[in-house]
Design an enzyme around this catalytic site. Structure first.
Site, PDB file in Angstrom:
ATOM      1  N   TYR A 162       0.840  -1.196   0.000  1.00 38.10           N
ATOM      2  CA  TYR A 162       0.000   0.000   0.000  1.00 38.10           C
ATOM      3  C   TYR A 162       0.880   1.253   0.000  1.00 38.10           C
ATOM      4  CZ  TYR A 162      -4.591   2.173   0.682  1.00 38.10           C
ATOM      5  OH  TYR A 162      -5.769   2.875   0.508  1.00 38.10           O
ATOM      6  N   GLY A 163       1.908   1.215  -0.868  1.00 39.83           N
ATOM      7  CA  GLY A 163       2.857   2.324  -0.900  1.00 39.83           C
ATOM      8  C   GLY A 163       2.585   3.323  -2.001  1.00 39.83           C
TER       9      GLY A 163
ATOM     10  N   GLN B 160       1.755   2.649  -5.698  1.00 35.03           N
ATOM     11  CA  GLN B 160       0.636   2.321  -6.585  1.00 35.03           C
ATOM     12  C   GLN B 160      -0.560   1.726  -5.839  1.00 35.03           C
ATOM     13  OE1 GLN B 160      -0.224   2.667  -9.799  1.00 35.03           O
ATOM     14  NE2 GLN B 160       1.624   3.758 -10.414  1.00 35.03           N
TER      15      GLN B 160
ATOM     16  N   ASP C 298      10.258  -2.666  -6.063  1.00 30.37           N
ATOM     17  CA  ASP C 298      11.074  -3.729  -6.653  1.00 30.37           C
ATOM     18  C   ASP C 298      11.914  -4.440  -5.596  1.00 30.37           C
ATOM     19  OD1 ASP C 298      10.158  -3.202  -9.270  1.00 30.37           O
ATOM     20  OD2 ASP C 298      11.577  -1.564  -9.475  1.00 30.37           O
ATOM     21  N   ALA C 299      12.491  -3.674  -4.679  1.00 33.60           N
ATOM     22  CA  ALA C 299      13.316  -4.274  -3.619  1.00 33.60           C
ATOM     23  C   ALA C 299      12.462  -5.137  -2.699  1.00 33.60           C
ATOM     24  CB  ALA C 299      14.015  -3.176  -2.822  1.00 33.60           C
TER      25      ALA C 299
ATOM     26  N   HIS D  36       4.727  -3.244 -13.043  1.00 38.00           N
ATOM     27  CA  HIS D  36       6.065  -2.934 -13.547  1.00 38.00           C
ATOM     28  C   HIS D  36       6.704  -4.260 -13.949  1.00 38.00           C
ATOM     29  CE1 HIS D  36       9.775  -0.995 -14.234  1.00 38.00           C
ATOM     30  NE2 HIS D  36      10.270  -0.949 -13.017  1.00 38.00           N
TER      31      HIS D  36
ATOM     32  N   GLY E 138       0.672   6.524  -8.619  1.00 39.71           N
ATOM     33  CA  GLY E 138      -0.588   6.078  -8.035  1.00 39.71           C
ATOM     34  C   GLY E 138      -1.440   7.246  -7.581  1.00 39.71           C
TER      35      GLY E 138
ATOM     36  N   GLU F 179       8.069  29.264 -16.241  1.00 36.41           N
ATOM     37  CA  GLU F 179       7.357  29.435 -17.511  1.00 36.41           C
ATOM     38  C   GLU F 179       7.086  28.089 -18.171  1.00 36.41           C
ATOM     39  OE1 GLU F 179       7.669  31.848 -21.776  1.00 36.41           O
ATOM     40  OE2 GLU F 179       9.202  32.165 -20.233  1.00 36.41           O
TER      41      GLU F 179
ATOM     42  N   SER G  76       6.071  33.530 -30.515  1.00 37.32           N
ATOM     43  CA  SER G  76       6.615  34.671 -31.253  1.00 37.32           C
ATOM     44  C   SER G  76       7.582  34.200 -32.335  1.00 37.32           C
ATOM     45  CB  SER G  76       7.344  35.613 -30.291  1.00 37.32           C
ATOM     46  OG  SER G  76       8.560  35.037 -29.851  1.00 37.32           O
TER      47      SER G  76
END
Length: 344
Positions: free
Chosen positions: A35-36, A38, A96-97, A120, A149, A244, A266
């Site tokens: 539940y981090g 994503q 992934d870890a 992923h 997420g 900008e 321009s």
């Protein structure tokens, strides 16, 4: 669908409506593991869309976040082991870890006929390095939202959708594709385009290190530094380099394209942009080619694995992030944001 003269197959919400997705997954229990980053967006969107969803998360701050989001311990919120046991579709949304460390535990609950879902392609693409080798008697599928997420959830609440790629790595049940597309619609994707685990992982790591994060920071900082070294104030350098771009131009070319931007600025800007896009392209492309080769070879994956495995990794990471946070350009950004009209 025609993409710049190239025909690609995509799946839209009109072609694959939510009602069809619900029918396909009506007998499934979707277990969101992690539940981090994503997890919250995908789990909450699926729940709000009427799917049978539970969450698996270790005790701690993240567990409490899930409780605050309305997941009920013992009813819809469980330990990773309990959720994986109950789920027929295991949505592995850990980092992934973390996937590597949890894999031996998760593997026990991947019984025949279940589906293992990723957002992923990292763990499967570089399975020789991660150790994540699923059995042939389960579906292995992926839906990868093209954004965070948080964005997935925000856009869902606004009635919009974040585009996602999808892939089927293993179809053990004969219904892997239907499961994949139904989940893609269920999490709130705008449209879905086909990929493979290897292509997604390679393009994703290239994008993160390139135009999405690494290259853009490098380019912005280089321009900011040159302006400052030539006597421009922090406010001027930041406005001409970042403000900008993000506040004026990005919303316009996101809506209408860079070609439209070139045609509607321009004549001085047009001439300069047309003249200098070539040198920037020529300078950057060899770097991108080097980056892509490093990703494709697995070198970038190994660097991530090695770094994340160090016991003091978090300490070093915090030091690097603090240096970025404390840089003059991003401290100037704080002041500029406070001076925006909506904040006054």
């Amino acid at each position: 669908m025609n993409f710049g003269g190239v025909i690609e197959e995509v799946m839209t919400r009109e072609e694959f409506p939510l009602e069809k997705a619900r029918e396909i997954l009506k007998d499934e229990t979707i277990a969101v593991i992690g539940y981090g980053v994503q997890g919250p967006g995908q789990a909450c969107n699926l729940r709000d869309n009427g799917f049978n969803v539970i969450v698996g998360q270790r005790q701690g701050k993240t567990f409490e976040k899930a409780v605050n989001d309305g997941w009920v311990p013992g009813e819809t919120l469980f330990s990773i082991e309990e959720a994986a046991d109950k789920g027929t579709i295991i949505m592995c949304l850990l980092s992934d870890a973390a996937v590597m460390s949890v894999w031996p535990t998760l593997q026990k609950y991947l019984t025949p006929g279940k589906a293992l879902y990723f957002s992923h392609g990292f763990a499967i693409t570089w399975s020789d390095r991660t150790g994540c080798v699923p059995s042939k008697d389960i579906d292995v599928i992926m839906v990868a939202p093209k954004g965070s997420g948080t964005s997935l959830r925000t856009m869902f609440l606004e009635g919009r959708g974040l585009n996602s790629s999808y892939a089927v790595y293993n179809d053990a049940t004969g219904k892997a594709l239907d499961r994949t597309l139904a989940l893609g619609i269920g999490i709130g994707s705008g449209y879905l385009f086909e990929t493979t685990f290897q292509r997604e992982a390679t393009s994703d790591l290239t994008g993160e290190r390139g135009s999405l994060m690494g290259a853009i920071q490098g380019l912005l900082l280089a321009q900011y530094e040159v302006l400052r070294e030539n006597g421009h104030t922090p406010s001027e350098a930041f406005n001409e380099t970042v403000e900008e771009l993000t506040q004026s131009l990005m919303p316009l070319f996101a809506e209408k394209g860079m070609d439209w931007m070139y045609a509607n600025c321009s004549t001085t800007a047009q001439r300069g942009a047309l003249d200098w896009m070539g040198p920037f392209h020529d300078a950057c492309k060899p770097v991108v080619e080097k980056l892509y080769a490093s990703v494709k070879s697995g070198n970038e994956a190994q660097i991530s694995i090695d770094a994340n495995s160090k016991p003091d990794y978090r300490v070093g990471l915090e030091k690097e992030l603090k240096a970025l946070h404390d840089s003059e350009m991003w401290r100037t950004a704080e002041t500029v944001r406070q001076l925006r009209p909506e904040n006054n």
